[in-house]
Write a protein that holds these residues in place. Structure first.
Motif, PDB file in Angstrom:
ATOM      1  N   ILE A 155      -5.170 -10.466   0.560  1.00 27.39           N
ATOM      2  CA  ILE A 155      -6.505 -11.054   0.686  1.00 27.39           C
ATOM      3  C   ILE A 155      -7.530 -10.068   1.242  1.00 27.39           C
ATOM      4  N   HIS A 156      -7.067  -8.920   1.748  1.00 26.29           N
ATOM      5  CA  HIS A 156      -8.020  -7.936   2.247  1.00 26.29           C
ATOM      6  C   HIS A 156      -7.380  -6.557   2.237  1.00 26.29           C
ATOM      7  N   ALA A 157      -8.097  -5.604   1.651  1.00 24.33           N
ATOM      8  CA  ALA A 157      -7.680  -4.198   1.689  1.00 24.33           C
ATOM      9  C   ALA A 157      -8.946  -3.384   1.894  1.00 24.33           C
ATOM     10  N   SER A 158      -9.105  -2.827   3.089  1.00 24.34           N
ATOM     11  CA  SER A 158     -10.346  -2.120   3.417  1.00 24.34           C
ATOM     12  C   SER A 158     -10.434  -0.802   2.657  1.00 24.34           C
TER      13      SER A 158
ATOM     14  N   HIS B 136       0.845  -1.196   0.000  1.00 25.82           N
ATOM     15  CA  HIS B 136       0.000   0.000   0.000  1.00 25.82           C
ATOM     16  C   HIS B 136       0.878   1.244   0.000  1.00 25.82           C
ATOM     17  N   ARG B 137       1.521   1.517   1.134  1.00 28.32           N
ATOM     18  CA  ARG B 137       2.374   2.702   1.216  1.00 28.32           C
ATOM     19  C   ARG B 137       3.739   2.396   1.829  1.00 28.32           C
ATOM     20  N   GLY B 138       4.096   1.117   1.797  1.00 26.91           N
ATOM     21  CA  GLY B 138       5.475   0.758   2.134  1.00 26.91           C
ATOM     22  C   GLY B 138       5.770   0.528   3.595  1.00 26.91           C
ATOM     23  N   ALA B 139       4.762   0.509   4.457  1.00 26.95           N
ATOM     24  CA  ALA B 139       5.024   0.296   5.883  1.00 26.95           C
ATOM     25  C   ALA B 139       5.587  -1.112   6.119  1.00 26.95           C
ATOM     26  N   ARG B 140       6.356  -1.260   7.188  1.00 32.83           N
ATOM     27  CA  ARG B 140       6.762  -2.587   7.614  1.00 32.83           C
ATOM     28  C   ARG B 140       5.515  -3.371   8.022  1.00 32.83           C
ATOM     29  N   VAL B 141       5.419  -4.594   7.535  1.00 30.06           N
ATOM     30  CA  VAL B 141       4.239  -5.402   7.836  1.00 30.06           C
ATOM     31  C   VAL B 141       4.371  -6.043   9.212  1.00 30.06           C
ATOM     32  N   LEU B 142       5.495  -6.730   9.451  1.00 34.35           N
ATOM     33  CA  LEU B 142       5.766  -7.327  10.762  1.00 34.35           C
ATOM     34  C   LEU B 142       6.915  -6.565  11.406  1.00 34.35           C
ATOM     35  N   THR B 143       6.722  -6.176  12.643  1.00 33.15           N
ATOM     36  CA  THR B 143       7.706  -5.316  13.311  1.00 33.15           C
ATOM     37  C   THR B 143       8.512  -6.030  14.384  1.00 33.15           C
ATOM     38  N   GLU B 144       8.120  -7.249  14.736  1.00 33.26           N
ATOM     39  CA  GLU B 144       8.849  -8.001  15.750  1.00 33.26           C
ATOM     40  C   GLU B 144       9.975  -8.813  15.097  1.00 33.26           C
ATOM     41  N   ALA B 145      11.003  -9.123  15.884  1.00 38.18           N
ATOM     42  CA  ALA B 145      12.120  -9.912  15.361  1.00 38.18           C
ATOM     43  C   ALA B 145      11.722 -11.355  15.099  1.00 38.18           C
TER      44      ALA B 145
ATOM     45  N   GLY C 152       0.133  -3.024  10.194  1.00 37.02           N
ATOM     46  CA  GLY C 152      -0.426  -2.243  11.282  1.00 37.02           C
ATOM     47  C   GLY C 152      -0.855  -0.840  10.900  1.00 37.02           C
ATOM     48  N   TYR C 153      -0.566  -0.411   9.676  1.00 36.86           N
ATOM     49  CA  TYR C 153      -0.882   0.961   9.275  1.00 36.86           C
ATOM     50  C   TYR C 153      -2.338   1.065   8.812  1.00 36.86           C
ATOM     51  N   HIS C 154      -2.708   0.344   7.762  1.00 36.04           N
ATOM     52  CA  HIS C 154      -4.076   0.417   7.244  1.00 36.04           C
ATOM     53  C   HIS C 154      -4.734  -0.955   7.140  1.00 36.04           C
ATOM     54  N   SER C 155      -4.154  -1.933   7.834  1.00 34.94           N
ATOM     55  CA  SER C 155      -4.743  -3.277   7.959  1.00 34.94           C
ATOM     56  C   SER C 155      -4.820  -4.049   6.644  1.00 34.94           C
ATOM     57  N   TRP C 156      -3.962  -3.718   5.684  1.00 32.95           N
ATOM     58  CA  TRP C 156      -3.890  -4.589   4.517  1.00 32.95           C
ATOM     59  C   TRP C 156      -3.422  -5.961   5.003  1.00 32.95           C
ATOM     60  N   THR C 157      -4.065  -6.997   4.522  1.00 30.65           N
ATOM     61  CA  THR C 157      -3.857  -8.341   5.061  1.00 30.65           C
ATOM     62  C   THR C 157      -3.399  -9.283   3.951  1.00 30.65           C
ATOM     63  N   TYR C 158      -2.358 -10.039   4.272  1.00 35.01           N
ATOM     64  CA  TYR C 158      -1.742 -10.937   3.294  1.00 35.01           C
ATOM     65  C   TYR C 158      -1.750 -12.366   3.824  1.00 35.01           C
ATOM     66  N   SER C 159      -1.831 -13.318   2.918  1.00 36.25           N
ATOM     67  CA  SER C 159      -1.714 -14.728   3.275  1.00 36.25           C
ATOM     68  C   SER C 159      -0.248 -15.063   3.550  1.00 36.25           C
ATOM     69  N   PRO C 160       0.044 -16.225   4.164  1.00 34.05           N
ATOM     70  CA  PRO C 160       1.445 -16.615   4.381  1.00 34.05           C
ATOM     71  C   PRO C 160       2.236 -16.743   3.083  1.00 34.05           C
ATOM     72  N   GLU C 161       1.539 -16.865   1.954  1.00 38.49           N
ATOM     73  CA  GLU C 161       2.221 -16.902   0.662  1.00 38.49           C
ATOM     74  C   GLU C 161       2.468 -15.497   0.116  1.00 38.49           C
ATOM     75  N   GLY C 162       1.953 -14.486   0.821  1.00 34.38           N
ATOM     76  CA  GLY C 162       2.162 -13.103   0.402  1.00 34.38           C
ATOM     77  C   GLY C 162       1.038 -12.517  -0.424  1.00 34.38           C
ATOM     78  N   ASN C 163      -0.007 -13.286  -0.695  1.00 37.48           N
ATOM     79  CA  ASN C 163      -1.113 -12.776  -1.504  1.00 37.48           C
ATOM     80  C   ASN C 163      -1.963 -11.792  -0.700  1.00 37.48           C
TER      81      ASN C 163
END
Length: 434
Positions: free
Chosen positions: A139-142, A107-116, A126-137
């Motif tokens: 699956i949801h963009a509000s 979406h706008r380049g935010a880090r998706v996962l922030t924990e090590a 965590g920015y706009h809740s774009w959601t991806y499958s474990p394969e990276g697809n």
């Protein structure tokens, strides 16, 4: 050997096309003028433009050690691996494969996962809740706000992954170097008996060293400085890297003891069918390697003050604790010690031209119980101390390279592996610039 290769989804240009011609010419000349047998010129350790080139030519093109299977034991487990400008998600899928995804929301380049590290189902930015499958697809963009918005065009970018003998490697190049298959065939028989699939993390240490990544790797490739490692010298023979004719008088007795211990170790390895021979191709192949099984001092079992085992549990199907250490160096960013009772992995992850993250992970048998089978402080003591000492040595060199008085000095004969590493590095970058 388990292999999983995931093709990246986008092309990347080579760095030289982004450099001003004059700057590129200066860097190319620096490489061409490199004096064999001497350390590198100061800009190789201090210049941000050369660091940028390293990230593209080395860390952007080659297989990088990321972690071990003990860090991803269950589906959904992940680690994040950061080096230079890159951040990667290394994830165990429900099918048991390893996916590697660029940790950059589409979406706008935010880090998706922030924990090590952690465990996740779907990946939610965590920015706009774009959601991806474990394969990276995606699956949801509000409320995408675009009538023709096609989620299929906005999957997370993928990288390549390899799992060999329980070690996980990643490569972000469009086409990874092909010779890694041959290097894997070299080291897998040495590591397989330790069976990392039946290990767990006892401890992981992250140290930021104020030094260029090449200085970290150079320091690891020689024992000329090992007088500065008194805890390690209890079990590691300080004659490592020396040969007949190079032994100083004060180490002659140690050298004789080392030869006797090595002879006994090799006899046991032949009896058990374990490979032990030195394979050294540090600058003669793209995936440079050195591997061998070498004796330890004292009881010859582990990195302790008397050489005795530090965990009561043998790894894998090993028949004996007294197997010294299987030591492996893989370029560009890792080295390892495989012992009968535990394994230590080391990964170097560059931050910038003068800082590097060194990640050390201690692995024990998955049924070993802390406080019963091993004492964590004793297990980690030798290499915790050694890492602190090496951090100081690397930082001294970084400080020196930043001085106007610095000029390259000659490597000693015992530092031939440092020369081989630098030769490998120069070859790889020159190939990239060609």
């Amino acid at each position: 050997m388990t292999t999983s290769v995931n093709a990246p989804l986008s092309a990347r240009g080579k760095l030289p096309s982004t450099l001003p011609a004059e700057q590129l010419a200066e860097i190319t000349e620096l490489f061409a003028l490199r004096r064999t047998g001497y350390s590198l010129d100061a800009p190789f350790y201090t210049d941000p433009t050369i660091f940028k080139l390293d990230m593209e030519a080395i860390f952007g093109q080659h297989w990088i050690f990321a972690g071990s299977v003990a860090e991803l034991p269950e589906p959904g487990d992940y680690i994040t691996v950061d080096y230079g400008p890159y951040s990667l998600i290394v994830l165990r899928t429900d099918e048991g494969e390893v996916n590697v995804l660029h940790n950059v929301c589409r979406h706008r380049g935010a880090r998706v996962l922030t924990e090590a590290a952690g465990s996740t189902g779907n990946l939610v930015c965590g920015y706009h809740s774009w959601t991806y499958s474990p394969e990276g697809n995606l699956i949801h963009a509000s409320a995408p706000g675009e009538a023709k918005f096609d989620k299929n065009c906005f999957a997370l970018k993928r990288a390549h992954s390899r799992e060999v003998a329980g070690l996980i490697f990643v490569c972000i190049a469009d086409v990874p170097p092909a010779d890694f298959d041959e290097t894997a065939k070299i080291f897998e028989p040495y590591l397989a008996p330790h069976d990392l699939s039946k290990t767990k993390i006892a401890y992981q240490q992250n140290i930021i060293e104020e030094g260029n990544w090449k200085l970290v790797m150079e320091n690891n490739r020689e024992c000329y400085h090992c007088d500065g490692h008194p805890e390690l010298a209890c079990s590691l023979f300080p004659t490592w890297g020396l040969t007949e004719g190079l032994i100083p008088t004060h180490l002659e007795e140690v050298w004789d003891r080392n030869k006797q211990a090595q002879s006994s170790l090799e006899e046991r390895c032949r009896r058990y069918g374990l490979p032990y021979e030195v394979v050294e191709e540090l600058d003669t192949r793209i995936a440079g390697i050195r591997i061998s099984r070498e004796s330890l001092d004292g009881e010859g079992e582990s990195f302790s003050a008397d050489g005795r085992r530090l965990s009561k549990k043998l790894l894998g199907d090993l028949p004996d604790f007294r197997l010294g250490r299987c030591s492996m160096h893989l370029q560009p960013n890792s080295w390892f010690h495989f012992l009968g009772d535990h394994v230590i992995t080391f990964g170097v992850f560059p931050i910038n031209e003068h800082q590097s993250l060194v990640r050390t992970t201690w692995l024990v048998a998955d049924d070993a119980e802390e406080g019963v089978d091993y004492d964590l402080d004793k297990l980690t003591y030798t290499w915790k101390q050694t890492n602190i000492q090496d951090k100081a040595f690397v930082e001294l060199c970084q400080q020196g390279a930043a001085s106007p008085a610095y000029e390259p000095g000659p490597y000693m004969k015992s530092e031939y592996q440092v020369e081989a590493f630098i030769n490998w590095y120069v070859q790889r970058v020159q190939e990239h610039l060609a």
